[in-house]
Motif scaffolding. Structure first.
Motif, short mmCIF file in Angstrom:
data_model
loop_
_atom_site.label_atom_id
_atom_site.label_comp_id
_atom_site.label_asym_id
_atom_site.label_seq_id
_atom_site.Cartn_x
_atom_site.Cartn_y
_atom_site.Cartn_z
N ALA A 87 0.79 -1.35 0.11
CA ALA A 87 -0.03 0.09 -0.01
C ALA A 87 0.77 1.28 0.07
CB ALA A 87 -0.86 -0.17 1.43
N ALA A 88 0.41 2.28 -0.50
CA ALA A 88 1.04 3.59 -0.70
C ALA A 88 0.16 4.72 -0.39
CB ALA A 88 1.95 3.61 -1.94
N SER A 89 0.78 5.79 0.12
CA SER A 89 0.02 7.23 0.47
C SER A 89 0.86 8.10 -0.31
CB SER A 89 0.10 7.21 2.04
OG SER A 89 -0.24 8.56 2.44
N LYS A 90 0.23 8.93 -1.14
CA LYS A 90 0.98 9.96 -1.72
C LYS A 90 0.87 11.27 -0.94
CE LYS A 90 0.29 12.65 -5.94
NZ LYS A 90 -0.33 12.84 -7.23
N ILE A 91 2.04 11.81 -0.67
CA ILE A 91 2.39 12.98 0.18
C ILE A 91 2.46 13.97 -0.91
CG2 ILE A 91 4.03 13.99 1.68
CD1 ILE A 91 4.80 11.32 2.41
N SER A 92 3.07 13.98 -1.81
CA SER A 92 3.26 15.13 -2.92
C SER A 92 3.47 14.30 -4.43
CB SER A 92 4.26 16.01 -2.55
OG SER A 92 5.50 15.44 -2.83
N GLU A 93 3.75 15.15 -5.27
CA GLU A 93 4.15 14.33 -6.53
C GLU A 93 5.51 13.75 -6.55
OE1 GLU A 93 2.20 14.24 -9.31
OE2 GLU A 93 0.78 15.35 -8.10
N THR A 94 6.57 14.13 -5.71
CA THR A 94 7.85 13.56 -5.77
C THR A 94 7.99 12.99 -4.39
OG1 THR A 94 8.70 15.58 -4.75
CG2 THR A 94 8.69 15.28 -7.05
N LEU A 95 6.89 12.51 -3.57
CA LEU A 95 7.29 12.04 -2.00
C LEU A 95 6.08 10.99 -2.17
CD1 LEU A 95 8.88 11.86 0.28
CD2 LEU A 95 7.65 13.89 1.35
N TYR A 96 6.22 9.56 -1.48
CA TYR A 96 5.37 8.64 -1.09
C TYR A 96 5.90 8.05 0.07
CZ TYR A 96 3.55 9.40 -5.81
OH TYR A 96 2.91 9.94 -6.95
N ALA A 97 4.88 7.41 0.92
CA ALA A 97 4.95 6.48 1.88
C ALA A 97 4.34 5.28 1.52
CB ALA A 97 4.25 7.14 2.96
N SER A 98 5.17 4.16 1.90
CA SER A 98 4.77 2.89 1.49
C SER A 98 4.71 1.76 2.53
CB SER A 98 5.30 2.43 -0.07
OG SER A 98 6.71 2.41 0.31
N THR A 99 4.40 0.74 2.42
CA THR A 99 4.30 -0.31 3.27
C THR A 99 4.08 -1.71 2.73
OG1 THR A 99 3.46 -0.99 5.49
CG2 THR A 99 1.91 -0.39 3.99
N ALA A 100 4.43 -2.88 3.51
CA ALA A 100 4.19 -4.03 3.00
C ALA A 100 3.69 -4.69 4.36
CB ALA A 100 5.41 -4.92 2.56
N LEU A 101 2.35 -5.26 4.16
CA LEU A 101 1.72 -5.92 5.15
C LEU A 101 1.64 -7.26 5.34
CD1 LEU A 101 -1.11 -3.34 5.05
CD2 LEU A 101 0.88 -3.10 6.41
N GLU A 102 1.62 -8.03 6.30
CA GLU A 102 1.38 -9.47 6.62
C GLU A 102 0.21 -9.98 6.04
OE1 GLU A 102 2.92 -12.46 9.73
OE2 GLU A 102 1.46 -11.06 10.48
N PRO A 103 0.21 -10.91 5.22
CA PRO A 103 -1.16 -11.42 4.75
C PRO A 103 -2.11 -12.13 6.08
CG PRO A 103 0.52 -12.15 3.54
CD PRO A 103 1.15 -11.57 4.77
#
Length: 200
Positions: A87-103
């Motif tokens: 999953a990802a969260s857009k902060i700006s056009e050049t900046l993103y937060a992302s994650t990987a989650l346990e099924p």
């Protein structure tokens, strides 16, 4: 989590490439090998933070009202053939937060901030903003550190990881990771190295 809107899909191949950054020696202080096996958080039985991404975001935003994270949205991870939910969260056009989650549990395997450098008059300001978010992510897990100490620590990590596809250092039960892919992006990540690590 909702499906990512079109505005988030453009950099997804880049984000996935950075999300699946690989490491030669996950538990060593650093790795600069060109022959890189699977990243540690992708390995079977890899530890998780004892919280969901929604719980993290709520706590993070409360602690960092000036550097908020929007809702994380699921992205298609079939390209890297990983069983993890990404999953990802857009902060700006050049900046993103992302994650990987346990099924199944939805617990967090890794938390990442990725900056995509775009040359221009706004590049320096964008870099400053990216480093502010990276510092905030570090302080979330090390709240007793001052902002100044955290920024200094981040700068040390970024300096040591400059030009490296994977550089890691451990601190207590945490692993800090820098993945510097030059013009393709810079990622800073925080990962647990102890099973079901509880956060403050």
């Amino acid at each position: 989590m909702k499906k990512a809107p079109g505005s988030l899909l453009t950099p997804i191949p880049i984000l996935l490439a950075l999300l699946t950054v690989t490491a030669a020696h996950a538990d060593d202080v650093s790795s600069r090998s060109n022959d890189l096996p699977t990243a540690p958080y992708l390995l079977p039985g890899a530890p998780t933070f004892d919280m969901s991404i929604a719980q993290f975001r709520e706590k993070y935003n409360t602690a960092n009202p000036d550097l908020p994270l929007s809702e994380y949205r699921a992205i298609d991870s079939r390209l890297d053939k990983s069983p993890l939910t990404r999953a990802a969260s857009k902060i700006s056009e050049t900046l993103y937060a992302s994650t990987a989650l346990e099924p199944g549990t939805g617990k967090i395997k890794t938390l990442q901030i990725t900056w995509l450098p775009i040359p221009g008059s706004d590049e320096k300001a964008a870099q400053e903003k990216a480093q502010a978010y990276m510092t905030a992510l570090m302080r979330f897990f090390l709240p007793t550190r001052s902002p100044e100490d955290s920024r200094k620590r981040l700068n040390e990590l970024l300096s040591k990881g400059k030009g490296a596809r994977y550089y890691s250092q451990t601190e207590g039960a945490l692993r800090f990771v820098v993945a510097d892919n030059g013009e393709k992006g810079l990622t800073f990540a925080v990962e647990p190295i102890k099973l079901s690590l509880t956060v403050p």
